[in-house]
Design a protein around this motif. Structure first.
Motif, mmCIF file in Angstrom:
data_model
loop_
_atom_site.group_PDB
_atom_site.id
_atom_site.type_symbol
_atom_site.label_atom_id
_atom_site.label_comp_id
_atom_site.label_asym_id
_atom_site.label_seq_id
_atom_site.Cartn_x
_atom_site.Cartn_y
_atom_site.Cartn_z
ATOM 1 N N VAL A 44 -0.556 -3.521 -2.927
ATOM 2 C CA VAL A 44 -0.418 -2.184 -2.678
ATOM 3 C C VAL A 44 1.049 -1.854 -2.492
ATOM 4 O O VAL A 44 1.810 -2.633 -2.196
ATOM 5 C CB VAL A 44 -1.202 -2.080 -1.165
ATOM 6 C CG1 VAL A 44 -0.344 -2.781 -0.232
ATOM 7 C CG2 VAL A 44 -1.341 -0.455 -0.914
ATOM 8 N N VAL A 93 -3.191 0.829 -4.987
ATOM 9 C CA VAL A 93 -3.437 -0.460 -4.857
ATOM 10 C C VAL A 93 -3.588 -1.003 -6.428
ATOM 11 O O VAL A 93 -4.003 -0.431 -7.392
ATOM 12 C CB VAL A 93 -4.777 -0.841 -4.310
ATOM 13 C CG1 VAL A 93 -4.648 -0.424 -2.755
ATOM 14 C CG2 VAL A 93 -5.850 0.392 -4.852
ATOM 15 N N VAL A 107 -6.823 1.168 2.624
ATOM 16 C CA VAL A 107 -6.451 0.453 1.645
ATOM 17 C C VAL A 107 -7.859 -0.190 1.204
ATOM 18 O O VAL A 107 -7.937 -0.290 -0.068
ATOM 19 C CB VAL A 107 -5.412 -0.667 1.969
ATOM 20 C CG1 VAL A 107 -5.340 -1.664 0.853
ATOM 21 C CG2 VAL A 107 -4.219 -0.047 2.402
ATOM 22 N N SER A 137 0.129 6.100 -2.218
ATOM 23 C CA SER A 137 0.036 4.507 -2.358
ATOM 24 C C SER A 137 -0.642 4.306 -3.692
ATOM 25 O O SER A 137 -1.309 5.259 -4.234
ATOM 26 C CB SER A 137 -0.661 3.899 -1.279
ATOM 27 O OG SER A 137 0.232 4.367 -0.197
ATOM 28 N N ASP A 142 -2.702 6.886 1.654
ATOM 29 C CA ASP A 142 -3.036 5.771 2.629
ATOM 30 C C ASP A 142 -3.131 6.958 4.036
ATOM 31 O O ASP A 142 -2.328 7.348 4.553
ATOM 32 C CB ASP A 142 -2.007 4.934 2.882
ATOM 33 C CG ASP A 142 -2.117 3.742 3.547
ATOM 34 O OD1 ASP A 142 -3.358 3.567 4.247
ATOM 35 O OD2 ASP A 142 -1.377 2.830 3.904
#
Length: 215
Positions: free
Chosen positions: A200, A190, A162, A188, A181
């Motif tokens: 996130v 962010v 992340v 994912s 991720d």
């Protein structure tokens, strides 16, 4: 660092070229491993865009890519705006690194950014990377009965943390970044919230909900 200046629908004056070279010296000090910078000076011919008819696009390349652009009525002002955005992206990366390493080994200064950590064109994530993909790597999906067409593209991207995804997002200057991720193994994203706060989202495949019985 090699610097290439290109004018689109316009000729770039010597004064403008000199101003660009002067400003790129600051970028070289922040990103010493950058190998090339492409600066496009664009004149918009459409009279409807008179207030932002001059646009400057800056792309800095190492093993990764950092981009910034700005538009204004005057191209020198547009250059200042694009350069400010570029420097801000690099500084944000510096500050994030400083926060992550604060207290380690007595580190008090922030090192120059390494463009090896910048977003690469084949690492997905940003809208610019998607739109810049070669022809043939995307397909268009029409929506029946409407004039809407959705452009669909598939990109390969190595897993990352992340924190690394946030660094990539800051470098490309967007409000979101898509990634795999490395910890969860999930697709994912962010995204930027306010100030130094981020969010996130992880996508996990679930079972479709059973149809609810009618009341």
């Amino acid at each position: 660092m090699d610097i290439a200046i290109v004018g689109r629908h316009t000729k770039v004056s010597e004064d403008m070229r000199q101003r660009i070279f002067e400003k790129m010296e600051k970028v070289e000090s922040l990103a010493p491993r950058a190998t090339r910078a492409d600066i496009h000076v664009v004149h918009e011919r459409n009279p409807k865009h008179a207030n932002d008819r001059e646009r400057v696009e800056i792309t800095v390349r190492g093993r990764g890519v950092v981009r910034a652009e700005a538009a204004a009525e005057d191209r020198f002002i547009a250059l200042d705006g694009a350069m400010q955005k570029l420097v801000e992206q690099l500084r944000k990366l510096h500050e994030r690194k400083a926060h992550r390493h604060q207290g380690k080994a007595g580190l008090h200064t922030v090192p120059p950014v390494d463009l090896d950590e910048a977003s690469s064109d084949d690492r997905a994530g940003s809208v610019e990377a998607w739109e810049g993909a070669p022809e043939g790597s995307h397909r268009e999906i029409p929506i029946d009965g409407t004039p809407i067409v959705i452009r669909s593209k598939t990109h390969s991207a190595p897993p990352m943390s992340v924190a690394d995804a946030l660094d990539q997002m800051e470098l490309v200057g967007h409000d979101f970044f898509l990634f795999h991720d490395v910890d969860s193994g999930l697709a994912s994203a962010v995204y930027r919230r306010r100030g130094w706060t981020y969010g996130v989202i992880h996508l996990e495949q679930g079972v479709a909900e059973e149809t609810r019985e009618s009341a």
